[in-house]
Design a protein around this motif. Structure first.
Motif, short mmCIF file in Angstrom:
data_model
loop_
_atom_site.label_atom_id
_atom_site.label_comp_id
_atom_site.label_asym_id
_atom_site.label_seq_id
_atom_site.Cartn_x
_atom_site.Cartn_y
_atom_site.Cartn_z
N THR A 17 4.41 9.60 -2.26
CA THR A 17 4.11 8.51 -1.55
C THR A 17 5.11 7.52 -2.09
OG1 THR A 17 2.54 7.80 -3.15
CG2 THR A 17 1.77 9.19 -1.46
N ALA A 18 5.05 6.35 -1.41
CA ALA A 18 5.64 5.11 -1.67
C ALA A 18 5.14 3.75 -0.97
CB ALA A 18 7.41 5.18 -1.20
N PRO A 19 5.48 2.75 -1.39
CA PRO A 19 4.91 1.46 -0.71
C PRO A 19 5.59 1.17 0.53
CG PRO A 19 5.63 0.88 -3.07
CD PRO A 19 6.03 2.37 -2.76
N PHE A 20 4.82 1.07 1.51
CA PHE A 20 4.93 1.12 2.83
C PHE A 20 5.84 0.05 3.22
CE2 PHE A 20 4.51 -0.09 7.27
CZ PHE A 20 4.50 1.55 7.72
N GLU A 21 6.94 0.31 3.96
CA GLU A 21 7.95 -0.68 4.52
C GLU A 21 8.23 -0.26 5.97
OE1 GLU A 21 11.61 -0.73 2.06
OE2 GLU A 21 10.44 -0.80 0.40
N ASN A 22 8.07 -1.30 6.88
CA ASN A 22 8.30 -1.33 8.22
C ASN A 22 9.79 -0.70 8.51
OD1 ASN A 22 6.33 -1.68 10.20
ND2 ASN A 22 6.04 -3.75 9.43
N ILE B 13 0.71 -1.37 0.03
CA ILE B 13 0.08 -0.14 -0.01
C ILE B 13 1.00 1.18 -0.11
CG2 ILE B 13 -1.74 1.44 1.40
CD1 ILE B 13 -2.83 -1.39 2.48
N SER B 14 0.56 2.12 -0.89
CA SER B 14 1.29 3.26 -1.02
C SER B 14 0.81 4.47 0.08
CB SER B 14 1.11 4.00 -2.24
OG SER B 14 1.81 3.21 -3.47
N LEU B 15 1.87 5.08 0.77
CA LEU B 15 1.58 5.77 1.93
C LEU B 15 2.27 7.12 1.99
CD1 LEU B 15 1.14 3.19 4.93
CD2 LEU B 15 -0.75 4.59 3.62
N PRO B 16 2.00 8.34 2.48
CA PRO B 16 2.55 9.58 2.32
C PRO B 16 4.13 9.49 2.82
CG PRO B 16 0.46 9.90 3.32
CD PRO B 16 0.57 8.27 3.14
N LEU B 17 5.08 9.93 2.04
CA LEU B 17 6.52 10.20 2.71
C LEU B 17 6.79 11.50 2.90
CD1 LEU B 17 8.60 8.34 -0.24
CD2 LEU B 17 8.37 7.65 2.34
N GLN B 18 6.16 12.36 2.14
CA GLN B 18 6.53 13.95 2.50
C GLN B 18 5.35 14.75 1.81
OE1 GLN B 18 10.25 15.14 1.87
NE2 GLN B 18 10.09 15.14 -0.35
N PRO B 19 4.90 16.12 2.01
CA PRO B 19 4.00 16.90 1.07
C PRO B 19 4.72 17.18 -0.17
CG PRO B 19 4.13 17.65 3.49
CD PRO B 19 5.37 16.82 3.32
N ASN B 20 3.61 17.26 -1.06
CA ASN B 20 3.90 17.47 -2.43
C ASN B 20 4.53 19.27 -2.57
OD1 ASN B 20 4.52 17.91 -5.23
ND2 ASN B 20 2.77 16.66 -5.56
N PHE C 132 8.58 7.80 6.81
CA PHE C 132 6.98 8.35 6.25
C PHE C 132 6.54 9.30 7.07
CE2 PHE C 132 7.71 4.10 4.49
CZ PHE C 132 6.83 4.25 3.56
N TYR C 133 5.44 10.16 6.44
CA TYR C 133 5.02 11.26 7.11
C TYR C 133 3.87 11.04 8.18
CZ TYR C 133 3.19 16.25 7.19
OH TYR C 133 2.81 17.58 7.52
N ILE C 134 4.36 10.68 9.45
CA ILE C 134 3.45 10.31 10.30
C ILE C 134 3.44 11.20 11.65
CG2 ILE C 134 3.03 8.25 12.23
CD1 ILE C 134 4.65 6.51 10.40
N GLN C 135 2.36 12.12 11.35
CA GLN C 135 1.92 12.86 12.21
C GLN C 135 1.29 12.55 13.34
OE1 GLN C 135 0.65 16.54 9.98
NE2 GLN C 135 2.78 17.55 10.43
N ASP C 136 0.12 11.59 13.11
CA ASP C 136 -0.75 11.01 14.02
C ASP C 136 -1.00 9.68 13.57
OD1 ASP C 136 -2.57 10.36 15.77
OD2 ASP C 136 -3.94 12.04 15.59
N LYS C 137 -0.38 8.84 14.64
CA LYS C 137 -0.96 7.30 14.00
C LYS C 137 -2.19 6.99 13.79
CE LYS C 137 3.25 5.55 16.49
NZ LYS C 137 3.67 4.24 17.33
N SER C 138 -3.19 7.65 14.66
CA SER C 138 -4.79 7.24 14.39
C SER C 138 -5.10 7.65 13.09
CB SER C 138 -5.49 8.08 15.47
OG SER C 138 -5.34 9.55 15.40
#
Length: 698
Positions: free
Chosen positions: A186-191, A148-155, A197-203
């Motif tokens: 975005t990029a495919p998610f990797e643990n 799944i592709s998720l945000p890396l940083q704002p465009n 990744f651009y994680i400001q709020d986990k929820s």
């Protein structure tokens, strides 16, 4: 969370433990190697098999809540079942077996890391809702598995406005109501790259649509039973067998009223008010908002449907102009004037159209039908045919461009290039071991080369059999036309008086054409309903590897069958009818008994128009009854049944439970229906507008 790593599976003996309705074993085997790769477990390992049960909670009277009773864990999916101890229409032993399977399934979901909370229904104490929550660790693990592709940083790239943006601004949704979605790289998610990744709020990092997609992926692969070392799993199997009554994600609010919770965005309500409501007919679709709420698959469908409707607007305008040209010039048509002239058509005596009941007739009695033919068979028809040839090319090229734009904006380009996940039904049958000729490694496949050939031969033969059945039905309609024409020729007036309006139109040819078209439509619908079930059975037996392969295979079968089913009678009228009638004194007979039917002196175009109108118009009416009136009527009955208990506070999950289900194949039938309409009725733009609003309301 400390849960067992060992799967809890219900051991089935050899006799009588199958679910009712599970005659086949498709989708009920799983390899240990595949399971260990796809299903990560959490906690400590233990050899003891112990059932893990959901937490029980009483409804806390917060009917707008989207969370567990603790107010922290979001509800990502809801499972619904009927309490086995209160079932009255089944044997107790059968209910007990179903309960054991359900408990084993729920225990294994907890083993996979999901958290469950059970709540009894407010309106019906027999119904129990199991709310499913995926913790952060589970979401991250399966997001990597599913690519799944998720945000890396704002465009930070500047957007270039189109030169026509000042026009579209008047038809766009108010940005103060539906704010534009913030764009990201975005990029495919990797643990392993979690910090990138651009994680400001986990929820809020995973959107509700993504969370539900991940949970559904797990639900489709959860085991619940084993027989002879063969595991049975999947929420779809449990739904089919009646162990669960429903499985669905939650809406965030009612469609006609915003949520009372100030933290809830009420996106469903905004979509209805600013998009699906009929007063927004001239507004552009908020596609990014549709994609955010429903996901990419539904978003791309409405993007295509909206683009198709806009393109058909131009085709509808040109088609209407060509029709009006034919209508206003019908009296100037040369051959129609000659047919209607009493000195020309009135003096031409035509041979009888049948052997016994028919008499000689004057060509001038076809005056009215010849004028109608001039409406469709005119210079405007030629212009429209050339225009549609150009329109189709432009439509395809412009859609490719629009699709590429959406793929870039929605970050689905890399998704198309990545390997798609294997269907759980395919994984379940992988008990054959073969050696890959290239890698020289052992691989697990569901069938050998010989077995694959047998399956393909059987599936192809089944499809050909049904196509031959359609051809047989068309031949039956032709025999009906030939036989009933004799009856109408004997019962209807043989001579037409110009002063009697009814007799002008109620000719043996018209009566035969209309009745045959109605019967053909009924046969088409019956064959279509039967074949839909047969096509799914054939595709399930074929066992495609991925969901895309499954949908492509089913699409090919359905489209090929329905194309022949809907248009075979039209092909007969357009290209074969009236071509092999012989000549006066030596007519051609069918089966040595029925004289081959002839076209109207002006041709078969009017009859072809009648056939298309009845078949396509009837199909459109039937679809709208199924998609609009029937769900509305069911919802009306549901509201009437619960009116007496309206004073009760009903939670969000129970309100959504009473909505109409979308079906297992989702938008498959919608795409298929649009493809058929594109071939048969491409100029009816208003029909697509009705389809657009019925789908958006659904």
């Amino acid at each position: 969370m400390n849960v067992e790593n060992q799967d809890v599976l219900l051991e089935l003996d050899q006799e009588g433990e199958d679910d009712e309705g599970e005659g086949e074993e498709d989708g009920e085997l799983v390899l240990e190697e595949v399971q260990q790769t796809i299903f990560p477990s959490y906690g400590t390992a233990s050899n003891q098999q112990a059932l893990h049960t959901p937490e029980w909670a009483v409804f806390n009277q917060n009917h707008e809540s989207l969370f567990f009773n603790d107010g922290q864990r979001r509800i990502d999916f809801v499972l619904v079942y009927e309490d086995e101890s209160k079932k009255e229409n089944r044997k107790k032993s059968f209910n007990k077996k179903q309960k054991r399977k359900r408990e084993a399934y729920e225990s294994n979901l907890i083993t996979r890391g999901l958290q469950l909370e059970a709540t009894r229904s407010v309106l019906d104490e027999k119904i129990i809702f199991v709310k499913v929550h995926a913790p952060w660790e589970v979401l991250c693990t399966y997001a990597e598995i599913m690519h799944i592709s998720l945000p890396l940083q704002p465009n930070d790239l500047k957007a270039h406005d189109s030169s026509f943006s000042w026009i579209t601004r008047f038809f766009s949704v108010d940005e103060n109501i539906i704010r534009p979605e913030k764009e990201f790289f975005t990029a495919p998610f990797e643990n392993d790259r979690l910090s990138d990744f651009y994680i400001q709020d986990k929820s809020t990092f995973f959107s509700p649509a993504t969370r539900s997609r991940i949970v559904y992926f797990i639900l489709c692969r959860g085991e619940y039973a084993v027989r002879d070392n063969v595991k049975k799993f999947g929420i779809n199997k449990l739904l089919d067998s009646g162990i669960y009554k429903a499985a669905f994600p939650l809406h965030d609010s009612r469609f006609n009223h915003p949520s009372e919770d100030p933290s809830c965005p009420s996106e469903r309500y905004l979509l209805y008010r600013e998009w699906a409501h009929p007063w927004n007919i001239f507004k552009l679709q908020p596609l990014h908002f549709v994609r955010k709420y429903y996901g990419e698959k539904i978003g791309i469908y409405f993007a295509w449907l909206g683009f198709y409707t806009q393109m058909l607007l131009l085709a509808a305008v040109v088609g209407l102009g060509c029709f009006l040209y034919g209508y206003f010039t019908k009296d100037n048509c040369t051959w129609s004037q000659e047919v209607c002239d009493p000195n020309i058509g009135g003096n031409i005596i035509m041979c009888p159209q049948c052997d016994q009941e028919c008499t000689y007739w004057n060509l001038s009695i076809t005056c009215e039908s010849s004028k109608k033919l001039c409406i469709f068979d005119s210079f405007g028809t030629l212009v429209f045919a050339v225009f549609m040839g150009v329109w189709v090319t432009l439509f395809l090229e412009f859609w490719k461009r629009r699709q590429a734009e959406l793929e870039y904006e929605w970050d689905t380009v890399e998704f198309l290039e990545q390997e798609e996940q294997v269907r759980p039904e395919y994984e379940a049958r992988c008990y054959h071991i073969v050696v890959n000729e290239i890698t020289q490694k052992e691989e697990h496949v569901p069938y050998t080369t010989c077995g694959k050939c047998v399956r393909m031969t059987f599936c192809t033969s089944a499809v050909l059999f049904w196509i031959l059945l359609i051809i047989a039905s068309v031949i039956g309609i032709i025999v009906y036309r030939l036989s009933v024409f004799l009856v109408f020729s004997a019962t209807l007036p043989k001579h037409i008086n110009g002063t009697e309006a009814i007799q002008k139109y109620l000719t043996p040819q018209a009566a035969t054409s209309i009745s045959a078209s109605v019967i053909s439509f009924i046969i088409i619908m019956i064959l279509n309903m039967i074949y839909e079930k047969v096509a799914i059975m054939i595709t399930d037996f074929e066992l495609p590897r991925t969901q895309t392969d499954y949908e492509n295979s089913l699409t090919m079968k359905m489209f090929l069958f329905q194309f022949v089913n809907y248009y075979s009678s039209c092909f007969y009228i357009a290209f074969f009818k009236g071509k092999f009638v012989g000549y006066p004194g030596d007519p051609v007979y069918w089966l040595g008994k029925y004289r081959n039917e002839e076209c109207d002196p002006g041709g078969c175009l009017l009859e072809l128009t009648t056939q298309l109108t009845i078949v396509m118009g009837g199909k459109a009416i039937w679809n709208n009854i199924q998609e609009v009136l029937l769900p509305w009527f069911k919802n009306l009955i549901g509201r009437c049944c619960t009116a007496s208990r309206s004073e009760m506070i009903v939670p969000r999950w129970e309100q959504d439970y009473h909505l109409q289900p979308i079906g297992k194949l989702g938008l498959f039938y919608e795409y298929l229906e649009m493809g058929k309409r594109a071939i048969g009725f491409s100029a009816l733009w208003h029909n697509l507008n009705l389809k657009y609003f019925s789908d958006s309301i659904k």
